[in-house]
Design an enzyme around this catalytic site. Structure first.
Site, short mmCIF file in Angstrom:
data_model
loop_
_atom_site.label_atom_id
_atom_site.label_comp_id
_atom_site.label_asym_id
_atom_site.label_seq_id
_atom_site.Cartn_x
_atom_site.Cartn_y
_atom_site.Cartn_z
CD GLU A 82 2.93 -8.69 -5.05
OE1 GLU A 82 3.72 -9.39 -4.40
OE2 GLU A 82 2.63 -7.52 -4.74
CB SER A 142 -22.46 -8.33 -25.76
OG SER A 142 -21.31 -9.03 -25.29
N GLY A 143 -22.22 -11.23 -27.56
CA GLY A 143 -21.31 -11.86 -28.50
C GLY A 143 -19.90 -11.91 -27.93
N GLY A 144 -19.65 -11.12 -26.88
CA GLY A 144 -18.32 -11.11 -26.25
C GLY A 144 -18.10 -12.36 -25.42
CB VAL A 145 -14.99 -13.69 -23.86
CG1 VAL A 145 -14.54 -15.00 -23.24
CG2 VAL A 145 -14.12 -13.32 -25.01
CG ASP A 146 -16.38 -10.97 -20.23
OD1 ASP A 146 -15.48 -11.79 -20.45
OD2 ASP A 146 -16.20 -9.76 -20.07
CB SER A 147 -22.44 -11.79 -22.36
OG SER A 147 -22.05 -11.61 -23.69
CB SER A 148 -20.29 -16.17 -25.10
OG SER A 148 -20.47 -15.14 -26.03
CG HIS A 156 5.88 -5.93 -4.24
ND1 HIS A 156 4.58 -5.76 -3.81
CD2 HIS A 156 6.54 -4.81 -3.87
CE1 HIS A 156 4.46 -4.58 -3.23
NE2 HIS A 156 5.63 -3.98 -3.26
CE LYS A 212 -12.43 -10.74 -21.67
NZ LYS A 212 -13.58 -9.83 -21.59
N GLY A 240 0.84 -1.19 0.00
CA GLY A 240 0.00 0.00 0.00
C GLY A 240 0.87 1.24 0.00
CB CYS A 264 5.16 -4.15 0.35
SG CYS A 264 5.84 -2.52 0.07
CE1 TYR A 265 0.75 1.15 5.31
CE2 TYR A 265 -0.67 -0.72 5.78
CZ TYR A 265 -0.30 0.60 6.01
OH TYR A 265 -0.97 1.34 6.94
#
Ligand code: XMP
Length: 509
Positions: A170, A222-228, A168, A365, A55, A82-83
């Site tokens: 990560e 919508s045809g996009g990945v997420d909604s499909s 870090h 994603k 942070g 870190c923080y």
């Protein structure tokens, strides 16, 4: 959910989400919680382990982000980064001091003694980014490593299973950071690694069945990945109690509406209801220029559209949305400041009757793509470039009109087809054309022009949280620019956006 969970407490660090992603990549479910609610969340959820993020603040500062560790340290394995490392020292009886110099960048880590986590680093490069540092370790802790300017870069209390690292693990600049995280999760916290896309599908479909009961779900696609992928999950859970609806708001890319309907009905869901709502959206957007108002207008028109069609959509009680975890985070939590209202998160009006279900809201994603593959969606759908819900409206600065949409569609089509033709589209996260609301002077066929510029944008990204501009070959850009000014009426200048995110965002609005 039945799987083990690691809570990552967010103290406002720029890498907090990355910690969550790294833990999930290791097969453990992880969730981010703002520090303001962290104590309550930890005591209620009793996670299998807790990670305290980095942070920007100083633990010594007034009103610094804080976490009462009473009843937590010693009970639940803890890793401070870190923080978080400094906070452990500060809260458990050690001390923190402002460092003489801010330490930023790659450092050589020097392990001390038989430090458990610190010894996971075969490669000694670690990434540092801090001002304060730990001056004395708390009682019961052993110092397990240092760098040339940070004497207590790692410490641990094996009995209480509390570990801290100033660097870090990560970020990819700490090459063996993953090994350190793995060891914390599996050796220290004894986790089993029960998080996978198959487990997610099983749990989520079960959860959808419980939430929806005997009801019906309206899946906005919508045809996009997420909604499909979200629609595929809901269909997996409920079978024919799902109605998929595609709203054509007129703000899609060239030919996209037709492509979506065809692909969807051919490959996946034969009963797609397609609604042509172009007039409705263009009227609602008339005169709207403010980006946030645009997003909210679109969000509310979507819902109006569903509401209007809900009865004929066989009495649906739920509305599914393909919201992702970064959308949830970016739409504002207690610590992250609000960047923009993703239309499917903050833009829903209060009067909405349909209850929302968001089966992907815990996923990033790449995890969504993996779930899509597991559910058997075609690669073309799973690998599609992300496209914003408000569509071209957020790529048209100023007012959205049919004419301006047509300009962007043509320019976008030229740009993306040229990238494809040159084989440059692979590895690009998103590429698009945007239209600005300024005019500039040009000359064409001996005539003065006073027209709008197109901006081309192509970015690389892992998860849309950060992005960098793609170094496209100059010849390609020049060729695209020539084609656009020659073939798209109303455009006399083409620019290429070199800005990374942050400080810009991927979309222009
Ligand atoms: P920004 O512009 O915030 O975008 O860097 C991050 C990613 O999110 C997409 N995006 C959206 N997706 N509804 C969506 O479903 C939205 O309102 C929205 N706004 C941006 C953007 O295309 C990028 O992939």
């Amino acid at each position: 959910m039945s799987h083990q969970t690691v809570l990552v407490v967010d103290f406002g660090g720029q890498y907090t989400q990355l910690i969550v992603r790294r833990i999930r990549e290791l097969g453990v479910f992880s969730e981010m919680v703002p520090w303001t609610n962290a104590r309550q969340a930890i005591l209620e959820k009793r996670p299998a382990a807790v990670v305290l993020s980095g942070g920007p603040k100083s633990v010594l500062g007034e009103g610094a982000p804080d976490l009462d560790l009473d009843g937590i340290a010693g009970e639940i394995p803890l890793l401070g980064i870190c923080y978080g490392h400094q906070l452990l020292a500060h809260k458990l009886g050690g001390s923190v001091e402002p460092a003489k110099d801010r330490e930023y960048g790659r450092r050589e880590f020097v392990p001390a003694g038989t430090g458990h986590l610190a010894n996971q680093l075969s490669d000694k490069q670690v990434w540092m980014s801090h001002g304060d540092q730990v001056k004395t370790a708390p009682p019961g802790f052993t110092i397990t490593g240092s760098t040339d300017s940070c004497p207590i870069a790692a410490f641990e209390d094996r009995v209480r299973r509390v570990y801290g690292v100033q660097f870090h693990p990560e970020v990819s600049h700490t090459p063996d950071g993953r090994a350190l995280l793995r060891s914390f999760l599996f050796d220290v916290a004894g986790l089993v690694g029960d998080w996978s896309s198959a487990a997610f599908i099983e749990e989520t479909t079960q959860g959808i069945r419980e939430t929806v009961g005997e009801g019906r779900v309206l899946c906005a696609v919508s045809g996009g990945v997420d909604s499909s992928v979200a629609a595929a999950l809901v269909t997996e859970a409920l079978g024919d109690r799902v109605t998929c609806v595609f709203v054509d708001h007129g703000l899609l890319r060239k030919n996209e509406a037709e492509d979506v309907v065809r692909e969807f009905t051919e490959h996946f869901h034969p009963h797609l209801v397609a609604i042509n709502a172009r007039d409705q959206f263009f009227s609602a957007l008339a005169g709207v220029t403010d980006p946030e108002v645009k997003r909210k207008t679109i969000g509310s028109e979507f819902v109006k559209c569903f509401e209007q069609h809900a009865d004929e959509l066989q009495g649906c009680d739920f509305l599914m949305q393909g919201t992702l975890y970064p959308d949830v985070i970016e739409s504002g939590s207690a610590t992250a400041s609000k960047i923009k209202t993703h239309h499917n998160v903050g833009g829903l009006p209060d009067w909405m009757r349909l209850k929302v279900i968001e089966p992907l809201k815990w996923l990033f994603k790449d995890e969504v793509r993996e779930v899509g593959r597991q559910l058997g969606l075609p690669e073309a759908m799973v690998d599609r470039e992300p496209f914003p819900g408000p569509g071209l409206a957020v790529r048209i600065l100023g007012e959205v009109t049919r004419e301006r949409v047509a300009i962007v569609q043509e320019a976008d089509f030229i740009f993306r087809s040229e990238l494809r033709a040159a084989g440059l589209h692979k590895g690009i996260w998103q590429s698009y054309a945007a239209l600005l609301d300024v005019r500039s002077v040009g000359v064409m066929g001996d005539e003065r022009t006073y027209q709008q510029p197109i901006v081309l944008r192509a970015v690389q990204s892992e998860d849309a949280m950060t992005a960098t501009a793609v170094p496209l070959p100059f010849e390609t850009l020049e060729h695209v620019a020539n084609r656009i000014v020659n073939e798209v009426a109303g455009v006399n200048r083409v620019l290429y956006d070199l800005t990374s995110k942050p400080p810009a965002t991927i979309e222009w609005e």
